[in-house]
Design a protein around this motif. Structure first.
Motif, PDB file in Angstrom:
ATOM      1  N   GLU A 166      41.780  28.296  40.486  1.00  0.00           N
ATOM      2  CA  GLU A 166      40.584  28.715  41.226  1.00  0.00           C
ATOM      3  C   GLU A 166      40.752  28.630  42.743  1.00  0.00           C
ATOM      4  O   GLU A 166      39.951  29.193  43.482  1.00  0.00           O
ATOM      5  CB  GLU A 166      39.395  27.833  40.830  1.00  0.00           C
ATOM      6  N   PRO A 222      38.627  22.569  43.646  1.00  0.00           N
ATOM      7  CA  PRO A 222      38.902  23.566  42.608  1.00  0.00           C
ATOM      8  C   PRO A 222      40.264  23.313  41.975  1.00  0.00           C
ATOM      9  O   PRO A 222      41.167  22.773  42.615  1.00  0.00           O
ATOM     10  CB  PRO A 222      38.893  24.884  43.371  1.00  0.00           C
ATOM     11  N   LYS A 235      40.064  31.402  45.314  1.00  0.00           N
ATOM     12  CA  LYS A 235      38.708  31.956  45.387  1.00  0.00           C
ATOM     13  C   LYS A 235      37.828  31.185  46.366  1.00  0.00           C
ATOM     14  O   LYS A 235      36.729  31.615  46.672  1.00  0.00           O
ATOM     15  CB  LYS A 235      38.067  31.953  44.001  1.00  0.00           C
ATOM     16  N   ARG A 257      31.689  27.725  38.612  1.00  0.00           N
ATOM     17  CA  ARG A 257      32.704  27.868  37.567  1.00  0.00           C
ATOM     18  C   ARG A 257      32.292  28.963  36.555  1.00  0.00           C
ATOM     19  O   ARG A 257      33.129  29.708  36.068  1.00  0.00           O
ATOM     20  CB  ARG A 257      32.945  26.539  36.871  1.00  0.00           C
ATOM     21  N   ILE A 264      33.031  32.271  38.285  1.00  0.00           N
ATOM     22  CA  ILE A 264      34.478  32.527  38.333  1.00  0.00           C
ATOM     23  C   ILE A 264      34.987  33.025  36.978  1.00  0.00           C
ATOM     24  O   ILE A 264      35.755  33.983  36.907  1.00  0.00           O
ATOM     25  CB  ILE A 264      35.240  31.253  38.773  1.00  0.00           C
ATOM     26  N   LYS A 265      34.536  32.389  35.911  1.00  0.00           N
ATOM     27  CA  LYS A 265      34.994  32.748  34.564  1.00  0.00           C
ATOM     28  C   LYS A 265      34.598  34.183  34.193  1.00  0.00           C
ATOM     29  O   LYS A 265      35.294  34.848  33.432  1.00  0.00           O
ATOM     30  CB  LYS A 265      34.404  31.758  33.562  1.00  0.00           C
TER      31      LYS A 265
END
Length: 138
Positions: free
Chosen positions: A131, A127, A134, A24, A27-28
């Motif tokens: 998300e 997710p 991804k 996470r 991803i951010k």
């Protein structure tokens, strides 16, 4: 399954709370949409590690695969991921100049204790809808 073109694949421990938080985190900060993810436990994760001769029962590690170029494990994988993140995280790649054995001592210490410190889930969390695209496999 065909891997997405131009994307780097991060294989992670899907039942590890710390590992899921790390995904996470990536991803951010993945502003260039560089990474795709799959759990090591998934069929795709097993296939990709087997193709590269990575024995996940003896190597307790995140794996970064840059298809057609290279793959990385342990601290090298983490630092290579940092290169593609936003803000100041690429600066952490300076630690790649330290001896890999030294870097991996720290990495292995965290990996060995991650379940005790951060806990473990029985299944890989799903997710959220933002998300979903991804993730190649969970």
């Amino acid at each position: 399954m065909n891997l997405p073109e131009g994307k780097k694949i991060v294989l992670f421990d899907g039942v590890c709370n710390f590992c899921n938080a790390s995904v996470r985190f990536i991803i951010k900060r993945d502003k260039k949409d560089t990474f795709r993810f799959a759990s090591l436990e998934s069929e795709l994760g097993r296939k990709l590690t087997q193709e590269r001769g990575i024995n996940t029962s003896t190597i307790d590690s995140i794996v970064l695969i840059d298809p057609g170029n290279a793959y990385y494990i342990k601290s090298t994988a983490a630092l290579e991921i940092c290169k593609d993140l936003s803000n100041l995280y690429p600066a952490l790649s300076i630690f790649l100049y330290l001896p890999e054995g030294l870097r991996n001592l720290v990495y292995d210490f965290i990996a060995k204790n991650r379940y005790q410190w951060f806990g473990k889930t029985e299944t890989c969390p799903m997710p959220n809808p933002d998300e979903q695209s991804k993730f190649l496999a969970t």
